[in-house]
Structure formats: structure tokens, C-alpha cells
Design a protein around this motif. Structure first.
Motif, mmCIF file in Angstrom:
data_model
loop_
_atom_site.group_PDB
_atom_site.id
_atom_site.type_symbol
_atom_site.label_atom_id
_atom_site.label_comp_id
_atom_site.label_asym_id
_atom_site.label_seq_id
_atom_site.Cartn_x
_atom_site.Cartn_y
_atom_site.Cartn_z
ATOM 1 N N MET A 164 0.853 -1.166 0.000
ATOM 2 C CA MET A 164 0.000 0.000 0.000
ATOM 3 C C MET A 164 0.900 1.231 0.000
ATOM 4 S SD MET A 164 -2.755 1.317 2.828
ATOM 5 C CE MET A 164 -2.781 -0.240 3.555
ATOM 6 N N ILE A 165 1.141 1.795 -1.147
ATOM 7 C CA ILE A 165 1.951 3.001 -1.273
ATOM 8 C C ILE A 165 1.008 4.193 -1.302
ATOM 9 C CG2 ILE A 165 3.506 4.278 -2.797
ATOM 10 C CD1 ILE A 165 4.536 1.586 -3.767
ATOM 11 N N PRO A 166 1.313 5.231 -0.550
ATOM 12 C CA PRO A 166 0.445 6.412 -0.572
ATOM 13 C C PRO A 166 0.275 6.918 -1.997
ATOM 14 C CG PRO A 166 2.100 6.589 1.144
ATOM 15 C CD PRO A 166 2.456 5.388 0.330
ATOM 16 N N ARG A 167 -0.955 6.864 -2.485
ATOM 17 C CA ARG A 167 -1.237 7.184 -3.880
ATOM 18 C C ARG A 167 -0.992 8.650 -4.215
ATOM 19 N NH1 ARG A 167 -3.523 2.555 -5.700
ATOM 20 N NH2 ARG A 167 -4.670 1.352 -4.192
ATOM 21 N N THR A 168 -1.038 9.540 -3.240
ATOM 22 C CA THR A 168 -0.831 10.956 -3.535
ATOM 23 C C THR A 168 0.544 11.204 -4.124
ATOM 24 O OG1 THR A 168 -0.052 11.349 -1.289
ATOM 25 C CG2 THR A 168 -2.391 11.750 -1.730
ATOM 26 N N ALA A 187 -5.046 -2.653 5.867
ATOM 27 C CA ALA A 187 -5.602 -1.355 5.462
ATOM 28 C C ALA A 187 -6.190 -0.598 6.650
ATOM 29 C CB ALA A 187 -6.660 -1.545 4.373
ATOM 30 N N GLU A 188 -6.904 -1.287 7.498
ATOM 31 C CA GLU A 188 -7.527 -0.624 8.652
ATOM 32 C C GLU A 188 -6.466 -0.143 9.641
ATOM 33 O OE1 GLU A 188 -10.023 1.365 10.810
ATOM 34 O OE2 GLU A 188 -10.580 0.421 8.914
ATOM 35 N N VAL A 189 -5.421 -0.926 9.835
ATOM 36 C CA VAL A 189 -4.326 -0.534 10.723
ATOM 37 C C VAL A 189 -3.652 0.718 10.165
ATOM 38 C CG1 VAL A 189 -2.093 -1.255 11.698
ATOM 39 C CG2 VAL A 189 -3.972 -2.908 11.498
ATOM 40 N N TYR A 190 -3.417 0.724 8.848
ATOM 41 C CA TYR A 190 -2.820 1.894 8.191
ATOM 42 C C TYR A 190 -3.700 3.131 8.406
ATOM 43 C CZ TYR A 190 -1.715 5.132 4.440
ATOM 44 O OH TYR A 190 -1.417 6.265 3.731
ATOM 45 N N ARG A 191 -4.996 2.998 8.188
ATOM 46 C CA ARG A 191 -5.907 4.138 8.373
ATOM 47 C C ARG A 191 -5.885 4.629 9.821
ATOM 48 N NH1 ARG A 191 -8.795 1.432 4.279
ATOM 49 N NH2 ARG A 191 -9.971 0.154 5.723
ATOM 50 N N ARG A 192 -5.768 3.707 10.773
ATOM 51 C CA ARG A 192 -5.704 4.086 12.187
ATOM 52 C C ARG A 192 -4.435 4.900 12.467
ATOM 53 N NH1 ARG A 192 -3.276 0.965 15.944
ATOM 54 N NH2 ARG A 192 -3.637 -0.921 14.749
ATOM 55 N N HIS A 193 -3.310 4.451 11.929
ATOM 56 C CA HIS A 193 -2.063 5.193 12.126
ATOM 57 C C HIS A 193 -2.133 6.562 11.447
ATOM 58 C CE1 HIS A 193 0.167 2.197 14.268
ATOM 59 N NE2 HIS A 193 -0.003 1.289 13.319
ATOM 60 N N ASN A 201 1.372 -12.601 6.086
ATOM 61 C CA ASN A 201 1.965 -11.654 5.141
ATOM 62 C C ASN A 201 1.441 -10.240 5.357
ATOM 63 O OD1 ASN A 201 3.298 -13.797 3.926
ATOM 64 N ND2 ASN A 201 1.590 -14.199 2.557
ATOM 65 N N PHE A 202 2.262 -9.290 4.986
ATOM 66 C CA PHE A 202 1.916 -7.867 5.069
ATOM 67 C C PHE A 202 1.202 -7.504 3.772
ATOM 68 C CE2 PHE A 202 2.033 -3.686 6.529
ATOM 69 C CZ PHE A 202 2.574 -2.834 5.584
ATOM 70 N N THR A 203 -0.117 -7.449 3.819
ATOM 71 C CA THR A 203 -0.901 -7.142 2.631
ATOM 72 C C THR A 203 -1.866 -6.003 2.918
ATOM 73 O OG1 THR A 203 -2.693 -8.676 3.163
ATOM 74 C CG2 THR A 203 -0.841 -9.570 1.897
ATOM 75 N N GLU A 204 -2.299 -5.362 1.856
ATOM 76 C CA GLU A 204 -3.265 -4.275 2.003
ATOM 77 C C GLU A 204 -4.570 -4.785 2.594
ATOM 78 O OE1 GLU A 204 -5.319 -0.660 -0.540
ATOM 79 O OE2 GLU A 204 -4.074 -2.112 -1.578
ATOM 80 N N VAL A 205 -4.997 -5.951 2.167
ATOM 81 C CA VAL A 205 -6.255 -6.515 2.672
ATOM 82 C C VAL A 205 -6.200 -6.676 4.193
ATOM 83 C CG1 VAL A 205 -7.724 -8.580 2.652
ATOM 84 C CG2 VAL A 205 -6.820 -7.666 0.499
ATOM 85 N N LYS A 206 -5.086 -7.191 4.696
ATOM 86 C CA LYS A 206 -4.961 -7.441 6.135
ATOM 87 C C LYS A 206 -4.698 -6.177 6.946
ATOM 88 C CE LYS A 206 -3.262 -12.177 6.020
ATOM 89 N NZ LYS A 206 -2.174 -13.065 6.404
#
Length: 139
Positions: A1-5, A66-72, A59-64
Motif C-alpha cells: 500500500m503506497i500512498p497514492r498521492t 488497510a484498517e491498521v494503516y488508516r488508524r495510524h 503476510n503484510f498485505t493491504e487486505v490485512k
């Protein structure tokens, strides 16, 4: 998950590959999205090795994650917005991360010293020697 901006097509020069970064300025200072991604990766690694043994299939995946990333990311945004002082503190840390990253990668800070050459003969020699050392250690 790379920051798309940082990878949006509008920021990529004409004729470049769509996946290339527009410039180093995209990471100056280090964006909150990048810090959140690093926090997420560290949290994943800690979870995977929590017992002292690597958990297979973790594994470190976006599916697993994504919510943790949004929390951070929302935590960093909250820190930024909490007060003027906390926003300044976060901006300071973002700049320091950029400067430390550049220093560890062997690049001078071109913002504060734009005339300093990025590469010189000594850096090329060290890189070549490191490659030679790697070749000999692999055999």
C-alpha cells in the motif's frame, strides 16, 4: 500500500512511466502517509514475530492491514491538528526523517545545500568496492 498521492498520474512528467515518482520533493518532508505506512509495517512485523517464532501465513498485505494503516494515519492527522505546537512538532519530525533518510542513503540535503554535488568519486569508489566485496562473499 503506497500512498497514492505521491504516485498520481498528474504528478508524473510527460513521457515517464506512470509508476515513477515525479521528484524527490514528493518526500520532502516525509509525508504523514509514508510514516503511517512505516508504522503499519512495523506493527505487522511485531505481530508476525510476537511469540519469537515467525507466524507463517502472516503476510503484510493491504487486505490485512488497510484498517491498521488508516488508524495510524488518522492518529498522525489528529496529532497534527491537536494544537499549533503539536503540528509544529510533527512537521519537525517529518523534516528530520527526511534529512536522516538522505544522510543514510548518502545524499546531501539538497534543500539546505543545493550546490553540494550528490555524487563524487569517493562515493562511486565505495559503491564499487561494496559490489566487489559482495561478489567475493557470495562465492
Amino acid at each position: 500500500m503506497i500512498p497514492r498521492t505521491n504516485l498520481s498520474p498528474s504528478r508524473v512528467p510527460e513521457g515517464s512511466r506512470r509508476t515513477s515518482l515525479h521528484s524527490r520533493a514528493s518526500f520532502h518532508p516525509i509525508p504523514k502517509a509514508t510514516i503511517a505506512l512505516v508504522f503499519t509495517a512495523v506493527e505487522s512485523a511485531v505481530y508476525q514475530w510476537m511469540s519469537g517464532i515467525h507466524v507463517k501465513g502472516s503476510n503484510f498485505t493491504e487486505v490485512k492491514y488497510a484498517e491498521v494503516y488508516r488508524r495510524h494515519l488518522s492518529g498522525l492527522e489528529a496529532w497534527h491538528m491537536y494544537s499549533e505546537r503539536s503540528g509544529q512538532a510533527l512537521a519537525h519530525h517529518q523534516q528530520r526523517l527526511h534529512d536522516h533518510g538522505c544522510a543514510h542513503a548518502g545524499f546531501p540535503n539538497i534543500v539546505t545545500n543545493p550546490r553540494k554535488p550528490v555524487f563524487n568519486a569517493a562515493k562511486f569508489a565505495r559503491a564499487a568496492q561494496a559490489l566487489d566485496d559482495d561478489k567475493h562473499s557470495d562465492s
